[in-house]
Motif scaffolding. Sequence first.
Motif, PDB file in Angstrom:
ATOM      1  N   VAL A   3       0.841  -1.192   0.000  1.00  0.00           N
ATOM      2  CA  VAL A   3       0.000   0.000   0.000  1.00  0.00           C
ATOM      3  C   VAL A   3       0.872   1.236   0.000  1.00  0.00           C
ATOM      4  O   VAL A   3       2.041   1.208   0.371  1.00  0.00           O
ATOM      5  N   THR A   4       0.310   2.350  -0.449  1.00  0.00           N
ATOM      6  CA  THR A   4       0.990   3.640  -0.397  1.00  0.00           C
ATOM      7  C   THR A   4       0.179   4.591   0.434  1.00  0.00           C
ATOM      8  O   THR A   4      -1.015   4.410   0.615  1.00  0.00           O
ATOM      9  N   ALA A   5       0.808   5.614   0.912  1.00  0.00           N
ATOM     10  CA  ALA A   5       0.111   6.574   1.752  1.00  0.00           C
ATOM     11  C   ALA A   5      -1.009   7.250   1.005  1.00  0.00           C
ATOM     12  O   ALA A   5      -2.069   7.505   1.546  1.00  0.00           O
ATOM     13  N   ALA A   6      -0.785   7.559  -0.263  1.00  0.00           N
ATOM     14  CA  ALA A   6      -1.788   8.301  -1.024  1.00  0.00           C
ATOM     15  C   ALA A   6      -3.004   7.469  -1.322  1.00  0.00           C
ATOM     16  O   ALA A   6      -4.122   7.936  -1.242  1.00  0.00           O
ATOM     17  N   SER A   7      -2.831   6.163  -1.683  1.00  0.00           N
ATOM     18  CA  SER A   7      -3.957   5.349  -2.107  1.00  0.00           C
ATOM     19  C   SER A   7      -4.771   4.834  -0.937  1.00  0.00           C
ATOM     20  O   SER A   7      -5.988   4.811  -0.982  1.00  0.00           O
ATOM     21  N   PHE A   9      -4.654   5.899   2.435  1.00  0.00           N
ATOM     22  CA  PHE A   9      -5.032   6.872   3.441  1.00  0.00           C
ATOM     23  C   PHE A   9      -4.934   8.277   2.859  1.00  0.00           C
ATOM     24  O   PHE A   9      -3.942   8.982   3.066  1.00  0.00           O
ATOM     25  N   PRO A  10      -5.944   8.725   2.107  1.00  0.00           N
ATOM     26  CA  PRO A  10      -5.885  10.039   1.457  1.00  0.00           C
ATOM     27  C   PRO A  10      -5.662  11.177   2.439  1.00  0.00           C
ATOM     28  O   PRO A  10      -5.073  12.187   2.087  1.00  0.00           O
ATOM     29  N   SER A  11      -6.136  11.011   3.681  1.00  0.00           N
ATOM     30  CA  SER A  11      -6.003  12.095   4.655  1.00  0.00           C
ATOM     31  C   SER A  11      -4.560  12.333   5.065  1.00  0.00           C
ATOM     32  O   SER A  11      -4.257  13.287   5.764  1.00  0.00           O
ATOM     33  N   PHE A  12      -3.665  11.454   4.645  1.00  0.00           N
ATOM     34  CA  PHE A  12      -2.264  11.584   5.050  1.00  0.00           C
ATOM     35  C   PHE A  12      -1.438  12.445   4.075  1.00  0.00           C
ATOM     36  O   PHE A  12      -0.237  12.563   4.219  1.00  0.00           O
ATOM     37  N   SER A  72      -8.266   9.111  19.381  1.00  0.00           N
ATOM     38  CA  SER A  72      -8.449   9.380  17.955  1.00  0.00           C
ATOM     39  C   SER A  72      -7.647   8.409  17.114  1.00  0.00           C
ATOM     40  O   SER A  72      -6.503   8.080  17.425  1.00  0.00           O
ATOM     41  N   ILE A  73      -8.256   7.977  16.007  1.00  0.00           N
ATOM     42  CA  ILE A  73      -7.576   7.067  15.095  1.00  0.00           C
ATOM     43  C   ILE A  73      -6.564   7.807  14.223  1.00  0.00           C
ATOM     44  O   ILE A  73      -5.639   7.210  13.670  1.00  0.00           O
ATOM     45  N   SER A  74      -6.728   9.135  14.095  1.00  0.00           N
ATOM     46  CA  SER A  74      -5.843   9.906  13.214  1.00  0.00           C
ATOM     47  C   SER A  74      -4.387   9.810  13.652  1.00  0.00           C
ATOM     48  O   SER A  74      -3.477   9.866  12.825  1.00  0.00           O
ATOM     49  N   HIS A  75      -4.148   9.641  14.942  1.00  0.00           N
ATOM     50  CA  HIS A  75      -2.768   9.529  15.433  1.00  0.00           C
ATOM     51  C   HIS A  75      -2.117   8.268  14.893  1.00  0.00           C
ATOM     52  O   HIS A  75      -0.959   8.272  14.476  1.00  0.00           O
ATOM     53  N   CYS A  76      -2.876   7.171  14.881  1.00  0.00           N
ATOM     54  CA  CYS A  76      -2.338   5.926  14.327  1.00  0.00           C
ATOM     55  C   CYS A  76      -2.084   6.069  12.833  1.00  0.00           C
ATOM     56  O   CYS A  76      -1.112   5.529  12.300  1.00  0.00           O
ATOM     57  N   GLN A  77      -2.968   6.789  12.152  1.00  0.00           N
ATOM     58  CA  GLN A  77      -2.798   6.991  10.720  1.00  0.00           C
ATOM     59  C   GLN A  77      -1.511   7.767  10.419  1.00  0.00           C
ATOM     60  O   GLN A  77      -0.806   7.488   9.450  1.00  0.00           O
ATOM     61  N   ILE A  78      -1.217   8.754  11.237  1.00  0.00           N
ATOM     62  CA  ILE A  78       0.005   9.545  11.058  1.00  0.00           C
ATOM     63  C   ILE A  78       1.236   8.661  11.218  1.00  0.00           C
ATOM     64  O   ILE A  78       2.162   8.688  10.396  1.00  0.00           O
ATOM     65  N   ILE A  79       1.235   7.852  12.270  1.00  0.00           N
ATOM     66  CA  ILE A  79       2.380   6.973  12.502  1.00  0.00           C
ATOM     67  C   ILE A  79       2.474   5.924  11.395  1.00  0.00           C
ATOM     68  O   ILE A  79       3.564   5.553  10.951  1.00  0.00           O
ATOM     69  N   VAL A 101      -4.101  -3.987  16.292  1.00  0.00           N
ATOM     70  CA  VAL A 101      -4.928  -3.920  17.504  1.00  0.00           C
ATOM     71  C   VAL A 101      -5.449  -2.500  17.727  1.00  0.00           C
ATOM     72  O   VAL A 101      -6.610  -2.303  18.103  1.00  0.00           O
ATOM     73  N   ALA A 102      -4.572  -1.500  17.473  1.00  0.00           N
ATOM     74  CA  ALA A 102      -4.978  -0.109  17.686  1.00  0.00           C
ATOM     75  C   ALA A 102      -6.116   0.290  16.742  1.00  0.00           C
ATOM     76  O   ALA A 102      -7.089   0.924  17.146  1.00  0.00           O
ATOM     77  N   TYR A 103      -5.983  -0.073  15.456  1.00  0.00           N
ATOM     78  CA  TYR A 103      -7.042   0.252  14.496  1.00  0.00           C
ATOM     79  C   TYR A 103      -8.372  -0.367  14.923  1.00  0.00           C
ATOM     80  O   TYR A 103      -9.427   0.272  14.864  1.00  0.00           O
ATOM     81  N   ALA A 104      -8.337  -1.620  15.335  1.00  0.00           N
ATOM     82  CA  ALA A 104      -9.568  -2.294  15.759  1.00  0.00           C
ATOM     83  C   ALA A 104     -10.150  -1.645  17.005  1.00  0.00           C
ATOM     84  O   ALA A 104     -11.368  -1.490  17.134  1.00  0.00           O
ATOM     85  N   LYS A 105      -9.271  -1.235  17.910  1.00  0.00           N
ATOM     86  CA  LYS A 105      -9.729  -0.582  19.143  1.00  0.00           C
ATOM     87  C   LYS A 105     -10.496   0.688  18.834  1.00  0.00           C
ATOM     88  O   LYS A 105     -11.475   1.025  19.504  1.00  0.00           O
ATOM     89  N   PHE A 106     -10.069   1.395  17.793  1.00  0.00           N
ATOM     90  CA  PHE A 106     -10.721   2.648  17.425  1.00  0.00           C
ATOM     91  C   PHE A 106     -11.874   2.438  16.446  1.00  0.00           C
ATOM     92  O   PHE A 106     -12.382   3.389  15.867  1.00  0.00           O
ATOM     93  N   GLY A 107     -12.264   1.178  16.239  1.00  0.00           N
ATOM     94  CA  GLY A 107     -13.457   0.895  15.446  1.00  0.00           C
ATOM     95  C   GLY A 107     -13.231   0.748  13.962  1.00  0.00           C
ATOM     96  O   GLY A 107     -14.194   0.639  13.201  1.00  0.00           O
ATOM     97  N   ARG A 108     -11.975   0.743  13.493  1.00  0.00           N
ATOM     98  CA  ARG A 108     -11.709   0.593  12.061  1.00  0.00           C
ATOM     99  C   ARG A 108     -11.195  -0.818  11.788  1.00  0.00           C
ATOM    100  O   ARG A 108     -10.004  -1.052  11.576  1.00  0.00           O
ATOM    101  N   LEU A 109     -12.125  -1.759  11.791  1.00  0.00           N
ATOM    102  CA  LEU A 109     -11.759  -3.144  11.543  1.00  0.00           C
ATOM    103  C   LEU A 109     -11.251  -3.336  10.114  1.00  0.00           C
ATOM    104  O   LEU A 109     -10.407  -4.193   9.857  1.00  0.00           O
ATOM    105  N   ASP A 110     -11.746  -2.516   9.181  1.00  0.00           N
ATOM    106  CA  ASP A 110     -11.296  -2.626   7.789  1.00  0.00           C
ATOM    107  C   ASP A 110      -9.814  -2.283   7.681  1.00  0.00           C
ATOM    108  O   ASP A 110      -9.053  -2.981   6.992  1.00  0.00           O
ATOM    109  N   TYR A 111      -9.368  -1.217   8.367  1.00  0.00           N
ATOM    110  CA  TYR A 111      -7.949  -0.866   8.384  1.00  0.00           C
ATOM    111  C   TYR A 111      -7.132  -2.006   9.005  1.00  0.00           C
ATOM    112  O   TYR A 111      -6.062  -2.374   8.502  1.00  0.00           O
ATOM    113  N   ALA A 112      -7.647  -2.534  10.134  1.00  0.00           N
ATOM    114  CA  ALA A 112      -6.920  -3.589  10.852  1.00  0.00           C
ATOM    115  C   ALA A 112      -6.759  -4.824   9.974  1.00  0.00           C
ATOM    116  O   ALA A 112      -5.662  -5.401   9.883  1.00  0.00           O
ATOM    117  N   LEU A 113      -7.832  -5.225   9.306  1.00  0.00           N
ATOM    118  CA  LEU A 113      -7.781  -6.432   8.484  1.00  0.00           C
ATOM    119  C   LEU A 113      -6.889  -6.237   7.274  1.00  0.00           C
ATOM    120  O   LEU A 113      -6.100  -7.131   6.908  1.00  0.00           O
TER     121      LEU A 113
END
Length: 633
Positions: A3-7, A9-12, A72-79, A101-113
């Motif tokens: 994956v790439t940051a642009a494709s 996670f557009p917010s990154f 916030s999930i945005s912190h994980c996205q930044i890292i 685990v962090a993505y799932a904790k914040f409710g984004r199971l799609d990111y985690a998977l």
Amino acid sequence: MMVTAASSFPSFCFVSRLLKQKHVDLKFLVLLPNFVITRRSLCSTPSATCFPRFPNPTSVVPRLLPAVSPSSISHCQIIHSWKIKSGNYGDLGFFGDRLVVAYAKFGRLDYALNLFEEIPHKDLVSWNSMISVFSQRGSLRDNLDILRRMRSEAGLVPNVVTLISVLPACAAAQALDAGEFIHGYAVKLGFWSETKVVNSLINMYGKCGSVHAACRLFQAMPSKTLVSWNTMVMIHAQNGFVEGAIDLFNSMRRASIKPDRVTVVALLQSCADLAAERTAKAIHGCIMTSGFNSDVAITTALIIAYAKSGKLDVSHDVFHELKTPDMIAWTAMLAGYATHGHGKEAITIFNLMIKEGLKPDHVTFTHVLSACSHSGLVSEGKKYFEAMSNVYGVEPRVDHYSCMVDLLGRSGLLEEACELIQSMPINPNAAVWGALLGACRIHNNIELGKEVAERLFEIDPLDPRNYIILSNMYSAAGLWTDASRVRALMKDKGLKKSPACSFIEHGNKIHRFVVDDCSHPESEKIHARLEELIEKICQIGFVPKTELVLHDVDEEVKEGMINKHSEKLAIAFGLLVKSEGMPIMITNNLRICGDCHSAAKFMSLIEKCVIVIRDSKRFHHFADGFCSCGDYW
């Protein structure tokens, strides 16, 4: 595919552009919204101040992840973007597991998977992380699928962490077959004596209703921990085995295992469910001697237990012993007054709570509106419903609308109740329509009741209660063909009515009765006493409400059927065993029928005693031929 940051996670985009620079001051990242980085996580040593320039992400990112705020999930996205920039994204390792685990904790199971699938070399920790994620979400099918893939694709053997991660999902789904499969797996792998695994198995069997299997495992344990004892106490309490829970509690103390708040709260919950006043008193004594009397959570559980056991005065005394009751304690006391039908007293408690500076939440208002409903306080209920959002900033939820429909419907304002439903900003659920259907039954509005029942059949076609209420309405109106049609519909769907059960505490035991029960050791005496009671109350004016019998049979047969309801049998037993001057306390799992309600009033009069019945909706205190509900329930 990488994956790439642009494709992905557009917010990154902004962060990605930022990280393309050769040198980035980490102090700038601290300024990002809600991005929390501690000095220790940024420093190479505890004494260092801060990295002056952009460090090697491969070494720093794993240490940054624990420092991310869980808000916030945005912190994980930044890292995550930072890791992509590092150029070493293929070597996810520990970092990938933590981020899954962090993505799932914040409710984004799609990111985690997605991230899990991108990890090129998944080790046992990676698979366990994903299993844990699905377990926390109660997704048993996904759990078992990941377990299967772990064995077939990776060739890895499950460890203790794997098993104790899968078992809670089996327990949550009450999937006994799957739980037994995992049990067999644990034995095969040699984990049958691992304490954590056995505790998880005990919990699974208990949640699935297999208390006997849980007991066998517990008894075979060579080393029982506090968690083991607490799990067994909770299993017995949750499955209605109050005596077993008490025996375990006593065995704990004999084994020098000091109970904690989990033990005590579980015991008090069981007392509350079955109105076991004597048991609650015994636990109250243990609370005092064990030093738990200052624990607000335990005291709140004690308040609830006494209130649900019919001892509202004792509950009130316990509440006033609290130096600084919190919102939960105040709400518990308010709920006690609500279920006993003391609407004005509940409102008084609410006003005192506000004076103490506490802000009511949606649970508080649910009990306030329920108190108004049980007491017929229509104007007060409307006032607090309006004040929820206008004064206290609490937006009404569907349960608040359900309470208001119940309040208006019980008061005969069916048209206004319908208008309220139509004006709801959210879709009415089965509870809202069910409240209106109950009001239609009370006021014999068959036409509206039929329309409401049809809606309920669409929303929840497998709830037998709605079919039974509609059938009752038809039967009461003599519409036997329609009543038969509804019962046939239930049969076609394989639905059965939950049997009415009445419970009464005596001799440190909970005695259970069902309709026409002959299983009690004193059954002959109980039935003889009941026949005597029925004869006496009929002589002073009691008339059986045979219209409540669902079947089109002779009046004599109807009387025989209705006179053997579980509540009447429990009252007869209570009169046989009760001490002079002591009230009879009965708990019923369903709503008390009109005939039993009328009979209890007459029985309290001729026997000169107090009879307290707690049904699924509220308390009824019968004394001198009257009920505390004023026949408004």
